[in-house]
Design an enzyme around this catalytic site. Structure first.
Site, short mmCIF file in Angstrom:
data_model
loop_
_atom_site.label_atom_id
_atom_site.label_comp_id
_atom_site.label_asym_id
_atom_site.label_seq_id
_atom_site.Cartn_x
_atom_site.Cartn_y
_atom_site.Cartn_z
N HIS B 324 0.81 -1.21 0.00
CA HIS B 324 0.00 0.00 0.00
C HIS B 324 0.84 1.27 0.00
O HIS B 324 0.36 2.33 -0.41
CB HIS B 324 -0.93 0.02 1.20
N GLY B 325 2.03 1.18 0.45
CA GLY B 325 2.85 2.39 0.44
C GLY B 325 4.19 2.18 1.09
O GLY B 325 4.36 1.29 1.93
#
Lengths: 331, 466
Positions: B324-325
């Site tokens: 996700h990041g």
């Protein structure tokens, strides 16, 4: 091989698209109809800080609140003066209302607010205090959008300026500004949201504080840009004379210039402001010029180059009170 | 080019016209889809179109190679090559700066100076999605689940299909690729479903998510929010990210449906889950099933006993968080959900359920668990997480709390109402059971909402940053 085959009769496609568009058109007709018949409340497009302030001040300008001293001007008037504190300092018998607005407006707008208030309170109003920042005094061009917002707020009509055609045609604009905005307040951004919360709460704060507000930001000299070479805009003379015409006879006009941060101004700032005030005061035909107000203050008293913070507002209000109580002797 | 933009409406209208014109030729259709998809992607940043093309061509070639290769060693090398290229591109553009900065901080703790320079690397939009999609193709070909395709336009269209290119659903080759090799039959039901999905998806994004965004920022940007505000702000974020991401997925599925293509369901009423495992069966389904099929099972799944299963679950979810990041807060969020899945698995081993029962307690506990996970996800740093967690002990509220509640309720009601309807009806497409006139009225209301808020300042789709 064929790419695709379309097994939907045209009538079905028309029905699938037609029904929602038909209902939408009906909704639009109903909204425009009830709006035309005056069955909807007047628009209240309080979607951000500026419009919330404008709407509140427009409404307040027509109320019978019995002020003896009325403050008008740009956002520095709104943010730099604590009207309730000023009222206390001026003593019994005095009532102060602040109709300071925003700097995107011009003297005509400020004059309209003052004129409306004078009409609503003919027996009590004795003095109008016009306060503006040097930044506003040198502006050549004003944003017509906010002037239109104010005009429509005073008339109770919708703003057509910059409203997309589809929004207007479907009645979505009226739905939002006349109904939605009254029940669902708009969140305010950044420090404004942290301090005031929502448009309704900002409006409530203005109500409780006689039209005065606080700028919640923190001044940072290292992030500031712009020039402190203040001067009077060329069209200010005609605008000032027109402003004077809007103040009823018998009501005194006092004019003053609000301060800027010490680190931002030029060495000759005080002399520059004094000269500007002298000239501007003559154009206005002001009964009194507030020449003893500070032209600059320490950076720690500021929220921005044009607005004081809560502490600065306290100090400035006291200085203003002293000057209003003891007018300068004419030379 | 955002879905909720006038530019996309014009793009899609023009594409539909050209799509109609090529209805007689399948190859022309696929090349049209490829060209339009590349134009769609280039509208974001034309410089990164080359990455999309390289990734596509490498995996097309690897697929063909895997089909022809007879030696298992050669097949392994081909698959490894695909992984290296795809994960290398993803790793460099998404994680280079993160790892360098993390190493620098780690060495700083020990007093050692670490001076490897960071680069100002721009994250190509959609890279996490399309690299996973192409990798699933080569892995499935390697495993023998599907045959490699020889039709280049089919494969390029599969990778770059614009409705789902930048934010999913992450499709599987077995499901989507064959559709490009067939004549698509567009029925009344597909058009009706497509229109509904587009409108409902746009409504969730433009009306719900974009109006909840400032409410979330008021809390997560506040220096000291109290517990009440933090709980409501986290609830607002839960609805914002749901409206944003499921809205995008619905628009993707809706536009694909209108063109005759079927994309997988990506969200299935996730906030009705009664345990963490069920939550992941309902939230971002395309990612959770990808992680299950290609990472969890690849690590051994549940074949190595309870201990190994728990380790595999944790690794899968931690890497899922990292997907996700490039930030440790996402890793922590992944760890949190991994711990939840492990706890659920151990609980089920001790207390096996003969059947499935929706329970209020299970639902409430799951929502609290998922809610705290969203706090970890949304926070800006570990320090921010600590500050927010401590704030849960302060029950003071600001003067504008009432206005906050009014806003949250107003924008939550539509999505909760439709979800309740879908749940009671047992179908995400429950609204389509209505007659045209009735459905039309609901769609008109959605349209009115979309028009009302269309001109607001555009808030980027949250998942574009992944």
């Amino acid at each position: 091989m064929r790419s695709h085959s379309f097994h939907v009769p045209a009538a079905e496609v028309i029905a699938m698209i037609g029904w929602p568009l038909g209902w939408l058109a009906l909704m639009a007709l109903v909204i425009h109809g009830v709006s035309f018949l005056g069955l909807l409340p007047s628009p209240r497009p309080a979607f951000d800080v500026d419009r919330t302030i404008l709407l509140h001040q427009a409404e307040a300008s027509r109320k019978q609140t019995g002020a003896t001293t009325l403050l008008v001007g740009d956002s520095s008037c709104l943010m730099n003066v604590d009207a309730l504190r000023l009222q206390n300092l001026l003593g019994p018998g005095e009532r102060v209302i602040n109709l300071g607005a925003i700097s995107y407006l011009d003297l005509q707008a400020f004059g309209t607010l003052a004129s409306n208030y004078a009409r609503a309170n003919p027996d009590t109003l004795r003095r109008v205090v016009l306060l503006m920042h040097p930044e506003a005094l040198r502006l050549r061009h004003r944003d017509p959008y906010f002037a239109e917002v104010l005009t429509n707020a005073l008339r109770g009509t919708s703003t057509r300026h910059s409203v997309p055609p589809l929004v207007w045609a479907t009645g979505a604009g009226d739905l939002r500004s006349r109904l939605l905005s009254r029940f669902v307040p708009s969140p305010l951004p950044g420090p404004w949201g942290e301090f005031y919360g929502f448009s309704r709460d900002l409006s409530g704060y203005l109500d409780e504080n006689a039209g005065s507000a606080i700028d919640p930001r923190t001044y940072r000299a290292d992030t500031v840009s712009g020039s402190a070479e203040y001067r009077l805009a060329p069209d200010l003379e005609a605008a000032s004379k027109a402003f004077r015409q809007l103040i009823p006879d018998g009501v005194e006009l006092w004019a003053g210039i609000t301060p800027a941060p010490e680190s931002f101004v030029l060495p000759d700032h005080e002399a520059r402001c004094n000269a500007m005030l002298t000239t501007w005061g003559e154009w206005l035909g002001a009964d009194q010029q507030l020449t003893r107000l500070p032209s600059s203050l320490e950076d720690r008293f500021f929220a921005s180059t044009t607005h004081l913070n809560a502490k600065g507002r306290e100090a400035f209000t006291e200085r203003l009170a002293r000057d209003l109580q003891v007018p300068e002797e004419p030379e | 080019m955002l879905f909720n933009s006038t530019l996309f409406l014009k793009f899609f209208a023009a594409f539909l016209l050209l799509y109609w014109m090529v209805r007689g030729n399948l190859a022309a259709r696929n090349w049209l889809i490829v060209a339009a998809s590349y134009a769609f992607y280039a509208a974001w940043d034309w410089r990164f179109l080359s990455l999309l093309i390289v990734s596509s061509l490498v995996d097309y070639a690897v697929g063909l190679g895997l089909d022809r290769a007879e030696s298992s060693t050669r097949r392994k090398w081909l698959l490894t090559g695909s992984m290296v290229v795809n994960l290398g591109i993803l790793g460099f553009f998404k994680y280079y700066g993160f790892f360098v900065e993390s190493l620098r901080e780690l060495f700083a703790q020990t007093g050692i100076s670490f001076n490897m320079g960071t680069l100002e690397i721009v994250l190509p939009v959609g890279i996490s999605f399309y690299t996973f999609q192409t990798m699933s193709y080569t892995i499935d070909v390697y495993r023998g689940k599907i045959r490699a395709t020889r039709r280049l336009p089919d494969f390029l269209a599969y990778v770059s299909f614009f409705p789902q290119l930048v934010a999913g659903p992450i499709e599987r080759a077995a499901h989507l690729l064959p559709q490009f090799g067939e004549t698509r039959v567009i029925t009344r039901g597909m058009v009706r479903e497509g229109i509904w999905l587009c409108l409902w998806g746009l409504f969730k994004k433009v009306v719900i998510a974009d109006n909840l965004a400032p409410l979330v920022e008021m809390v997560y940007g506040h220096p000291a929010p109290g517990a009440a505000l933090l709980i409501l702000g986290t609830a607002a974020f839960a609805l914002q990210i749901y409206g944003d991401f499921s809205g995008y997925s619905d628009i993707a599925r809706g536009t694909a449906k209108i063109l005759g293509f079927d994309l997988m369901v990506n969200f299935n009423l996730p906030y009705l889950a009664t345990n963490v495992r069920e939550f992941w069966g309902r939230w971002h389904i395309s990612l959770s099933t990808w992680l299950r099929d290609y990472l969890y099972i690849g690590l051994g799944g549940n074949r190595g006993g309870t201990g190994a299963t728990c380790v595999n679950l944790m690794i899968t979810m931690v890497l899922g968080g990292l997907w996700h990041g490039a930030a440790w807060t996402f890793v922590l969020w992944g760890f949190w959900h991994g711990a939840g899945l492990v706890a659920h698995r151990l609980w089920m081993l001790r207390r096996p359920q003969p059947g499935y029962t929706w329970t209020a307690w299970g639902w409430a506990a799951t929502m609290v668990f998922v809610g705290y996970g969203w706090l970890l996800f949304r926070a800006q740093s570990f320090e921010h997480i600590v500050l927010l967690t401590r704030a849960l002990g302060d029950w003071s509220v600001p003067a504008w709390f009432g206005s906050y509640v009014v806003n949250l309720i107003f924008f939550a009601i539509p999505v909760l109402a439709v979800q309740a309807w879908q749940w009671r009806a047992g179908s995400l497409l429950a609204p389509l059971r209505l007659r045209n006139a009735t459905l039309g009225a609901i769609e008109a209301a959605l349209l009115m909402g979309i028009i009302l808020f269309w001109e607001k300042e555009k808030v980027p789709f949250i998942y574009f940053q992944f």
